[in-house]
Design an enzyme around this catalytic site. Sequence first.
Site, mmCIF file in Angstrom:
data_model
loop_
_atom_site.group_PDB
_atom_site.id
_atom_site.type_symbol
_atom_site.label_atom_id
_atom_site.label_comp_id
_atom_site.label_asym_id
_atom_site.label_seq_id
_atom_site.Cartn_x
_atom_site.Cartn_y
_atom_site.Cartn_z
ATOM 1 N N LYS A 153 0.872 -1.177 0.000
ATOM 2 C CA LYS A 153 0.000 0.000 0.000
ATOM 3 C C LYS A 153 0.900 1.214 0.000
ATOM 4 O O LYS A 153 2.063 1.138 0.431
ATOM 5 C CB LYS A 153 -0.883 0.022 1.258
ATOM 6 C CG LYS A 153 -2.176 0.761 1.069
ATOM 7 C CD LYS A 153 -3.205 -0.091 0.343
ATOM 8 C CE LYS A 153 -4.501 0.646 0.095
ATOM 9 N NZ LYS A 153 -5.564 -0.275 -0.332
HETATM 10 P P1 NAD Z 1 -12.817 7.442 -2.790
HETATM 11 O O1 NAD Z 1 -11.837 8.497 -2.432
HETATM 12 O O2 NAD Z 1 -13.211 7.267 -4.209
HETATM 13 O O3 NAD Z 1 -14.157 7.623 -1.929
HETATM 14 C C1 NAD Z 1 -14.140 7.771 -0.546
HETATM 15 C C2 NAD Z 1 -15.528 8.222 -0.092
HETATM 16 O O4 NAD Z 1 -15.525 8.310 1.334
HETATM 17 C C3 NAD Z 1 -15.914 9.617 -0.603
HETATM 18 O O5 NAD Z 1 -17.296 9.639 -0.877
HETATM 19 C C4 NAD Z 1 -15.604 10.515 0.585
HETATM 20 O O6 NAD Z 1 -16.381 11.713 0.583
HETATM 21 C C5 NAD Z 1 -15.994 9.598 1.722
HETATM 22 N N1 NAD Z 1 -15.388 9.971 3.001
HETATM 23 C C6 NAD Z 1 -14.153 10.480 3.228
HETATM 24 N N2 NAD Z 1 -13.980 10.730 4.533
HETATM 25 C C7 NAD Z 1 -15.124 10.363 5.138
HETATM 26 C C8 NAD Z 1 -15.583 10.371 6.468
HETATM 27 N N3 NAD Z 1 -14.792 10.798 7.459
HETATM 28 N N4 NAD Z 1 -16.830 9.908 6.730
HETATM 29 C C9 NAD Z 1 -17.622 9.459 5.730
HETATM 30 N N5 NAD Z 1 -17.254 9.429 4.451
HETATM 31 C C10 NAD Z 1 -16.024 9.870 4.164
HETATM 32 O O7 NAD Z 1 -12.196 6.095 -2.210
HETATM 33 P P2 NAD Z 1 -12.566 4.596 -2.646
HETATM 34 O O8 NAD Z 1 -11.574 4.149 -3.644
HETATM 35 O O9 NAD Z 1 -14.007 4.488 -2.924
HETATM 36 O O10 NAD Z 1 -12.203 3.799 -1.299
HETATM 37 C C11 NAD Z 1 -13.136 3.662 -0.227
HETATM 38 C C12 NAD Z 1 -12.715 2.478 0.650
HETATM 39 O O11 NAD Z 1 -12.674 1.290 -0.144
HETATM 40 C C13 NAD Z 1 -11.321 2.586 1.275
HETATM 41 O O12 NAD Z 1 -11.327 1.922 2.529
HETATM 42 C C14 NAD Z 1 -10.451 1.809 0.299
HETATM 43 O O13 NAD Z 1 -9.249 1.351 0.888
HETATM 44 C C15 NAD Z 1 -11.394 0.675 -0.040
HETATM 45 N N6 NAD Z 1 -11.095 -0.034 -1.273
HETATM 46 C C16 NAD Z 1 -10.998 0.627 -2.469
HETATM 47 C C17 NAD Z 1 -10.746 -0.094 -3.632
HETATM 48 C C18 NAD Z 1 -10.692 0.563 -4.979
HETATM 49 O O14 NAD Z 1 -10.600 -0.179 -5.971
HETATM 50 N N7 NAD Z 1 -10.787 1.857 -5.096
HETATM 51 C C19 NAD Z 1 -10.582 -1.487 -3.568
HETATM 52 C C20 NAD Z 1 -10.709 -2.134 -2.336
HETATM 53 C C21 NAD Z 1 -10.985 -1.398 -1.204
#
Ligand code: NAD
Length: 417
Positions: free
Chosen positions: A106
């Site tokens: 990561k």
């Molecule tokens: P992103 O940046 O696209 O979206 C994050 C979302 O969370 C946004 O809507 C943001 O406004 C919201 N957010 C931020 N801080 C917040 C808070 N304090 N309270 C509530 N909402 C909040 O990120 P993403 O890629 O969608 O990732 C989200 C989660 O999924 C993370 O834990 C990431 O590690 C995990 N994840 C992502 C992927 C991927 O392919 N992008 C894969 C596996 C896991």
Amino acid sequence: MTARMSALDSAQHQLAEAVKQLGLDDGMHQMLATPRRSLEVAVPLRRDDGTMQVLHGYRVQHNLSRGPAKGGIRFHPSTDLDEVRALAMWMTWKCALIGIPYGGAKGGVAVDPRLLSRNELERVTRRYASEIMPIIGPEKDIPAPDVGTDAQTMAWMMDTYSVNSGYTVTGVVTGKPVSIGGSEGRGGATSRGVMYAAFSALREAGVDHRGATVAVQGFGKVGGLAAQFLHDAGCLVVAVSDWKGGVYSSTGLNPAALRRHLDDGADTVVGFPGTDTITNAELLELDVDVLVPAALEGVIHEGNADRVRAFFVVEGANGPTTPDADAILEANNVLVVPDVLANAGGVAVSYFEWVQDLQAYFWTEDEVNAKLKLLMESAYDQVSVLAHERSVSLRTAAQMIGVGRVAEAHRTRGLYP
Ligand code: NAD
């Protein structure tokens, strides 16, 4: 009040439980608990106004025993080395669990991307990519998007790596735009996987997903499309949220209309016409069938777990539930489909993208989605069978499979020198 468990404490706690269940010795436990490499870099940024600022960046390779390291890049103000270490460890178990030939990694930069211009964001990305270039590459470590980064970030990283290498290296990152070697279906892969994992859990419990009520925390890449896919499949998505707060409608939201609202310039879902405003804390406690935390880690903790009323928690985010909260949810008969299983669709299609890049031969979106569905359903079945056999939670079973495969790789390779 006791301090909340950090992501790293949660990850180590979960590992210790899997190690105990598997009967691994102390030496192997240490091997699995310790990242192979942790790189900390300075990322100097020239702001648009000419001033300079130095940001902190990280890349951690937790394990390399089963193949190159793999994991996302996070741009978020609270990113630090310990958080990145936890997220890298979870990537190791996730890749092993779904049977793809990677270790976990990561990376991240402690920065709020919303406060930077597009040009500043490009400069941060390119400088960060240059700083971690010695340890990444298609055979070494392959980054992907995470919180605060996207396909454009990956395009800049791929370009920076390629220009410095003197030739185009598509396989150095995944989650790229399709026009430069990305895979069809990667954009929605994590969310599609969340849906398959949720449906497997509902099916096993004899619950029809059509009409099931859903609340999604986070309306980003994962949460936004998870809400969309679940809605399209017949679920009633009653609430979603982002960093600013949430929206609720008892008759169901239209995620596509909400997405258009954001694309038209709104900076939050809050205030979307026809909805009631709720807080993120309230969203987690809604009376729904399925809760999908898809924002950040540690949001379900010992202070609110007792108030979670969903029957199923399907973890789109990494580490949203602390071990203390896990125990409370289990006691309350809430079924948690753990992160390393529920959100594995992203890294699964990242793997498909890397394979396509290495072969320079590309698949259709239908092929990608069909392979993803098979992989997710098979992973769910393996985890569920072990959970029943050993009378453990789905989380412990998923960790046992992942940790067990990595321990086996270490044993088979032996210790050098
Ligand atoms: P992103 O940046 O696209 O979206 C994050 C979302 O969370 C946004 O809507 C943001 O406004 C919201 N957010 C931020 N801080 C917040 C808070 N304090 N309270 C509530 N909402 C909040 O990120 P993403 O890629 O969608 O990732 C989200 C989660 O999924 C993370 O834990 C990431 O590690 C995990 N994840 C992502 C992927 C991927 O392919 N992008 C894969 C596996 C896991």
